[in-house]
Design an enzyme around this catalytic site. Sequence first.
Site, short mmCIF file in Angstrom:
data_model
loop_
_atom_site.label_atom_id
_atom_site.label_comp_id
_atom_site.label_asym_id
_atom_site.label_seq_id
_atom_site.Cartn_x
_atom_site.Cartn_y
_atom_site.Cartn_z
N GLU A 17 -0.66 18.58 -45.23
CA GLU A 17 -0.23 17.42 -46.01
C GLU A 17 -0.92 17.10 -47.41
O GLU A 17 -0.81 16.20 -47.83
CB GLU A 17 -0.22 16.37 -44.96
CG GLU A 17 0.80 16.28 -44.06
CD GLU A 17 2.16 16.55 -44.47
OE1 GLU A 17 2.84 16.02 -45.57
OE2 GLU A 17 2.85 17.41 -43.71
N PRO B 208 1.65 18.20 -56.13
CA PRO B 208 3.01 17.92 -56.60
C PRO B 208 2.98 16.55 -57.37
O PRO B 208 3.90 16.25 -58.07
CB PRO B 208 4.15 18.03 -55.46
CG PRO B 208 3.06 17.80 -54.37
CD PRO B 208 1.81 18.31 -54.62
N ARG C 140 -2.90 34.50 -70.78
CA ARG C 140 -2.20 35.06 -71.86
C ARG C 140 -2.30 34.50 -73.39
O ARG C 140 -2.14 35.12 -74.27
CB ARG C 140 -0.79 35.44 -71.58
CG ARG C 140 -0.09 34.35 -71.35
CD ARG C 140 1.43 34.79 -70.72
NE ARG C 140 2.09 35.64 -71.56
CZ ARG C 140 2.72 35.30 -72.60
NH1 ARG C 140 2.69 34.26 -73.08
NH2 ARG C 140 3.51 36.53 -73.28
N1 SAM Z 1 2.32 15.88 -48.60
C1 SAM Z 1 2.02 16.33 -50.10
C2 SAM Z 1 3.05 15.34 -50.98
O1 SAM Z 1 4.11 14.89 -50.53
O2 SAM Z 1 2.57 15.01 -52.14
C3 SAM Z 1 2.43 17.66 -50.42
C4 SAM Z 1 1.44 18.65 -49.76
S1 SAM Z 1 2.03 20.30 -50.03
C5 SAM Z 1 2.86 20.60 -48.62
C6 SAM Z 1 0.45 21.07 -49.97
C7 SAM Z 1 -0.18 21.56 -50.82
O3 SAM Z 1 0.57 22.33 -51.90
C8 SAM Z 1 -0.87 20.50 -51.84
O4 SAM Z 1 -1.76 19.92 -51.44
C9 SAM Z 1 -0.88 21.05 -53.19
O5 SAM Z 1 -2.32 21.83 -53.28
C10 SAM Z 1 0.11 22.36 -53.10
N2 SAM Z 1 1.33 21.93 -53.87
C11 SAM Z 1 2.57 21.72 -53.37
N3 SAM Z 1 3.39 21.56 -54.41
C12 SAM Z 1 2.93 21.51 -55.54
C13 SAM Z 1 3.22 21.70 -56.83
N4 SAM Z 1 4.55 21.28 -57.35
N5 SAM Z 1 2.28 21.56 -57.82
C14 SAM Z 1 1.12 22.12 -57.49
N6 SAM Z 1 0.44 22.31 -56.16
C15 SAM Z 1 1.54 21.98 -55.04
#
Ligand code: SAM
Length: 262
Positions: A115, A88, A153
Amino acid sequence: MNFVVLTIFPEMFNPFWEHGIIRRAIDRNKIRVSAIDIRDFAEGKHRVTDDRPYGGGCGMVMKPEPLGAAIREATQKAPLSKKILLTPQGRRFDSSVAHELSSSEGLIFICGRYEGVDERICLDFIDDEISIGDYVLTGGELAAMVIIDAVTRLIPGILGGRESAEKDSFSGGILEYAQYTRPRSFEGHDVPEILLSGDHKKIENWRLETSLIRTFLKRPDLFENRALSKQEIEILKKWCVDIERIIHNQSLYGPGALSGGQ
Ligand code: SAM
C-alpha cells in the site's frame, strides 16, 4: 551521474542495466548504478519490511525503520544525490522533469510496494515525490527504470549524436517529424520525394511542417504553453488559407470541385 535504487526486488534491475543505451552509458562511465535491497536493513531472522496499517484496512505498509536506514546509507555513499520517492501521488514525470533531473549529481529512488510507505518517511527522508502517470503500479521499480532511462539519454555524450535528443518529441515543445528509412517503397507507400531531394533547407522546412501537423492532430494541448516562432506562424497561416479555400470551394461547388469532379 549516480543512480541508486532502494527496492525489495533488486534483481529486477539486472536485465535493465545490461542492455542498450543504459549498458553503454555504464560501460563508458557516464552513469553508475546500483540496486540496494531494503531487506538488508530489516531486523530479525525474516527481514520483514512491511506491517499491517494502523487504523485497520486492507494491505500492508512498508515499515519506516528499514527504509530510513537504507536511505541514510545511500545518502552517506552519495551525499549530493536527490532522494526521490516513487508514488502515484507525486508530481507528474514528463520531459521537463527529465531535463531538470539530468542536471543532478545523483538520484536515489525509493521504490514502494504493497500500500506504499509509512508516511513518516516522506517527512524527513525525501526531497521529491514523483509519479510516472495517473495509474497505480504494483511497485516503484518500473517507475524508477522509466525515469533512469529518460534521464540517462539526456546526459551529454550518451546518445550517438547530441542532435538525437534535441530533435526528439517534447524537446522543442512539439512532437518529432515523421521518420522514414529504406526501402523507398513499402506496401504501396512511398517515402516523400522531398526527403530524397538532397535539398537540406527544404527537408528541414518539411520536417518542421510535419512536426507541427502531427502535434496539431495528436497533441494540440502542447501548443497551449508554447510560444510559436515566426516561421511556425507562417506555416500555420498557410494551412488556414488552404483550409478556408477547401471550405469555400465545397460550399460553392460541392465535393470534388477541387479535382475537377473526378
Ligand atoms: N496505495 C497507494 C496509493 O493509492 O497512493 C499505491 C501503492 S502502489 C500499489 C505501490 C507502490 O508502487 C507505491 O508505493 C509506489 O512506489 C509505486 N507506484 C505505483 N504507482 C506509481 C506511479 N504511478 N508512479 C510512481 N510509482 C508508483
